[in-house]
Design a protein around this motif. Structure first.
Motif, PDB file in Angstrom:
ATOM      1  N   UNK A  16       4.637  10.888   4.852  1.00 29.50           N
ATOM      2  CA  UNK A  16       3.510  10.930   3.929  1.00 29.50           C
ATOM      3  C   UNK A  16       3.926  11.372   2.536  1.00 29.50           C
ATOM      4  N   UNK A  17       5.039  12.107   2.428  1.00 29.76           N
ATOM      5  CA  UNK A  17       5.556  12.428   1.097  1.00 29.76           C
ATOM      6  C   UNK A  17       6.024  11.156   0.399  1.00 29.76           C
ATOM      7  N   UNK A  18       6.737  10.290   1.144  1.00 23.17           N
ATOM      8  CA  UNK A  18       7.192   9.019   0.583  1.00 23.17           C
ATOM      9  C   UNK A  18       6.002   8.153   0.188  1.00 23.17           C
ATOM     10  N   UNK A  19       4.985   8.109   1.055  1.00 22.29           N
ATOM     11  CA  UNK A  19       3.798   7.322   0.758  1.00 22.29           C
ATOM     12  C   UNK A  19       3.081   7.846  -0.478  1.00 22.29           C
ATOM     13  N   UNK A  20       2.996   9.182  -0.595  1.00 17.84           N
ATOM     14  CA  UNK A  20       2.312   9.795  -1.729  1.00 17.84           C
ATOM     15  C   UNK A  20       3.007   9.453  -3.035  1.00 17.84           C
ATOM     16  N   UNK A  21       4.340   9.579  -3.064  1.00 18.63           N
ATOM     17  CA  UNK A  21       5.061   9.335  -4.305  1.00 18.63           C
ATOM     18  C   UNK A  21       5.052   7.850  -4.660  1.00 18.63           C
ATOM     19  N   UNK A  22       5.193   6.976  -3.658  1.00 21.64           N
ATOM     20  CA  UNK A  22       5.149   5.544  -3.929  1.00 21.64           C
ATOM     21  C   UNK A  22       3.772   5.139  -4.455  1.00 21.64           C
ATOM     22  N   UNK A  23       2.721   5.694  -3.880  1.00 26.75           N
ATOM     23  CA  UNK A  23       1.370   5.379  -4.333  1.00 26.75           C
ATOM     24  C   UNK A  23       1.128   5.902  -5.743  1.00 26.75           C
ATOM     25  N   UNK A  24       1.678   7.098  -6.032  1.00 26.53           N
ATOM     26  CA  UNK A  24       1.559   7.643  -7.387  1.00 26.53           C
ATOM     27  C   UNK A  24       2.245   6.732  -8.391  1.00 26.53           C
ATOM     28  N   UNK A  25       3.455   6.252  -8.043  1.00 26.92           N
ATOM     29  CA  UNK A  25       4.168   5.334  -8.930  1.00 26.92           C
ATOM     30  C   UNK A  25       3.373   4.053  -9.125  1.00 26.92           C
ATOM     31  N   UNK A  26       2.786   3.538  -8.041  1.00 29.56           N
ATOM     32  CA  UNK A  26       2.006   2.308  -8.138  1.00 29.56           C
ATOM     33  C   UNK A  26       0.798   2.481  -9.050  1.00 29.56           C
ATOM     34  N   UNK A  27       0.159   3.647  -8.953  1.00 28.43           N
ATOM     35  CA  UNK A  27      -1.013   3.882  -9.806  1.00 28.43           C
ATOM     36  C   UNK A  27      -0.618   3.962 -11.273  1.00 28.43           C
ATOM     37  N   UNK A  28       0.572   4.504 -11.541  1.00 29.33           N
ATOM     38  CA  UNK A  28       1.039   4.582 -12.929  1.00 29.33           C
ATOM     39  C   UNK A  28       1.304   3.192 -13.511  1.00 29.33           C
ATOM     40  N   UNK A  29       1.638   2.231 -12.630  1.00 36.83           N
ATOM     41  CA  UNK A  29       2.015   0.899 -13.087  1.00 36.83           C
ATOM     42  C   UNK A  29       0.941  -0.144 -12.811  1.00 36.83           C
ATOM     43  N   UNK A  30      -0.247   0.300 -12.373  1.00 33.55           N
ATOM     44  CA  UNK A  30      -1.273  -0.629 -11.902  1.00 33.55           C
ATOM     45  C   UNK A  30      -1.640  -1.666 -12.951  1.00 33.55           C
ATOM     46  N   UNK A  31      -1.751  -1.252 -14.202  1.00 33.39           N
ATOM     47  CA  UNK A  31      -2.176  -2.181 -15.235  1.00 33.39           C
ATOM     48  C   UNK A  31      -1.091  -3.187 -15.594  1.00 33.39           C
TER      49      UNK A  31
END
Length: 416
Positions: A347-362
Motif C-alpha cells: 500500500x505504500x507503493x500504491x500510495x506513492x504511485x497514485x500521488x505521482x499520478x495525481x500530480x501528472x493527471x492534467x
C-alpha cells in the motif's frame, strides 16, 4: 468572410484562456533555464531533503550573508564578548556603504541591541560593517572569521569576503549551505529567532519596513531573510510551520522578488505535502510478506536469461528513494514508464504511485498506475510505476515529478 472571422476570434479566445495554464506548466522549465537558480527544501525535524535543484551549485549569497553576521553576533553575546547595551563605533568605512542602509553617520555610535533588527528587517549594509569591525577588528578580518566558523558549522562550500553580501566575486555559497545555516540559527539561538519574524522597527524616531513579503503572504512563514544583488538575483531563506511540522527552504536566483516569492510558496506547499507523505509511509504497519506469485521472475532467473539471450534492459527498481538496482518484473508493461519507488509494503507503493499520478493527471491522463511484485535477494518488494507512456512523455513526466519534490527514474518497456 464572417464565419472565417468568427473562427479566428474563437481561436484567439481559446489561446487567451489557455495562456495561464501554459505559463504555469512552463514555470519549472523557466526556473531550470535560469543559470542563477538554485533551491532546496528540508524537513527541520529530520533533516530530510524534500526537494533539491542545483542545491550544491555555487551562488552569490547577497544579503543572506547577514544570517551569518547575525550568527556571529549572537555567539558574541552569548560568550559575553559584547553586551546588548554596548555602544559600537561607526567608522567612515561603515557609514559609506551603499544601500540598503540605515543612514549611520561616521563618528557616531550604535548599541548592539539596535543592530539586530536593521540587519534582519532592513538588511542594512552600514550596520553589517559596524558589527564586522567590532567583532573582527576590520570587516575583512571579520569575513575570515565568518568563513572559518562556517566551515565548523558544516558550510563547506561557503566563503565570505564581507559582512553584508555586497558584490564580491569571491563571496559564494550554495542553497544547501544557506539551509544549514538557517537550521543552526534556529537551533543554536532559539531565544533570538523571534527577530526574524519582525517586519518593521523604529530607529531614532523613524520607522523602517522590511523586504520579506512572504511573512505576510504565506500562511505559516515566520522567518528568515531575503537578499539581492544583480549578480545573484533575488534570494530568500524561509522557515514555515504547518500542522506542527516545520520546513526550511531556500530559493536563489529569482528573476523578480514577486516570482521568487511565488516559487517559494509553491516549494513550501510541495515540501509540506512530501513530508506528510513520508511520515505516513513510515507509520503504516507492515503486513506479512506474501508468497511470490506463480511465474514471478527472480533476479537470479533474470541474470541466467541474460547470459543465454542477447543483452537487454529489464527496467529499473528503486530499493529506496534514491538507489537503483537492475531487476525483472513478472508483469509485461506496455510503453515507457516512470518509477517512483519500491517498498516492502504494497500500500505504500500504491500510495506513492497514485500521488505521482495525481500530480501528472492534467499532463498525462493516459498514464496508468502499476504496482508489481519483484524479488530482490529473496525479498519481495512492491515496485511503484506509471506506465503506458511514450519515451518523451516518460522523461518529461519524471522532470515534472522532480519539480514536485519526488524522486523518480525513467524505465524502458519490458523486453525492449
Amino acid at each position: 468572410m464572417f464565419p472565417a472571422l468568427n473562427g479566428r476570434i474563437g481561436r484567439l479566445f481559446a489561446l487567451l484562456f489557455l495562456l495561464p495554464v501554459l505559463l504555469a506548466v512552463a514555470a519549472p522549465t523557466t526556473a531550470q533555464a535560469n543559470p542563477r537558480y538554485a533551491s532546496i527544501v528540508i524537513d527541520y525535524a529530520t533533516g530530510e531533503v524534500l526537494h533539491a535543484s542545483n542545491a550544491d551549485a555555487r551562488r552569490y549569497p547577497a544579503s543572506l550573508t547577514k544570517m551569518m553576521t547575525l550568527y556571529m553576533l549572537f555567539e558574541a553575546l552569548e560568550r559575553g564578548d559584547v553586551t546588548a547595551d554596548q555602544r559600537l563605533h561607526i567608522s567612515a568605512h561603515a557609514a559609506g556603504k551603499p544601500p540598503s542602509k540605515l543612514g549611520l553617520r561616521a563618528g557616531d555610535t550604535i548599541a548592539v541591541r539596535e543592530t539586530i533588527l536593521p540587519l534582519v528587517v532592513r538588511s542594512a549594509n552600514d550596520v553589517a560593517a559596524v558589527v564586522g569591525e567590532a567583532l573582527g577588528g576590520s570587516e575583512s578580518g571579520f569575513a575570515q572569521k565568518m568563513t572559518q566558523r562556517a566551515r565548523e558549522l558544516g558550510l563547506t562550500s561557503t566563503t565570505f569576503k564581507n559582512a553584508s553580501g555586497l558584490p564580491d566575486s569571491g563571496q559564494v555559497t550554495t542553497a544547501r549551505d544557506m539551509a544549514k545555516l538557517a537550521v543552526r540559527l534556529m537551533r543554536d539561538f532559539p531565544q533570538h529567532y523571534h527577530y526574524f519574524s519582525d517586519q518593521s522597527f523604529t530607529y531614532r524616531g523613524q520607522t523602517h519596513t522590511g523586504h520579506n513579503r512572504l511573512l505576510r503572504s504565506y500562511n505559516g512563514a515566520d522567518g528568515l531573510k531575503t537578499g539581492y544583488i544583480r549578480a545573484s538575483g533575488f534570494n530568500v531563506a524561509t522557515s514555515a510551520v504547518r500542522d506542527g511540522r516545520r520546513v526550511i527552504a531556500v530559493v536563489m536566483g529569482g528573476r523578480t522578488a514577486q516570482s521568487r516569492d511565488a516559487h517559494m510558496a509553491d516549494l513550501l506547499d510541495r515540501g509540506f505535502s512530501r513530508a506528510n507523505q513520508l511520515a505516513l509511509a513510515k507509520t503504516r504497519p507492515t503486513p506479512p510478506v506474501p508468497s511470490p506469485r506463480p511465474g514471478q521472475v527472480t533476479i537470479s532467473d533474470a541474470l541466467a536469461r541474460a547470459e543465454s539471450d542477447e543483452p537487454r534492459d529489464v527496467g529499473g527498481m528503486l530499493v529506496s528513494s534514491a538507489q537503483a538496482a537492475s531487476t525483472a518484473g513478472a508483469v509485461q508493461e506496455e510503453g515507457w514508464g516512470v518509477q517512483v519507488g519500491a517498498f516492502k509494503v504494497a500500500d505504500q507503493a500504491q500510495f506513492l504511485a497514485s500521488t505521482a499520478a495525481s500530480r501528472l493527471a492534467q499532463e498525462f491522463a493516459e498514464a496508468r498506475v502499476a504496482v508489481t511484485e519483484v524479488l530482490v535477494s529473496n525479498q519481495t518488494l512492491y515496485r511503484a510505476r506509471l506506465t503506458g507512456l511514450l519515451e518523451t512523455q516518460a522523461r518529461t513526466a519524471c522532470q515534472s515529478l522532480n519539480q514536485h519534490g519526488m524522486d523518480c527514474m525513467v524505465v524502458r518497456p519490458t523486453g525492449s
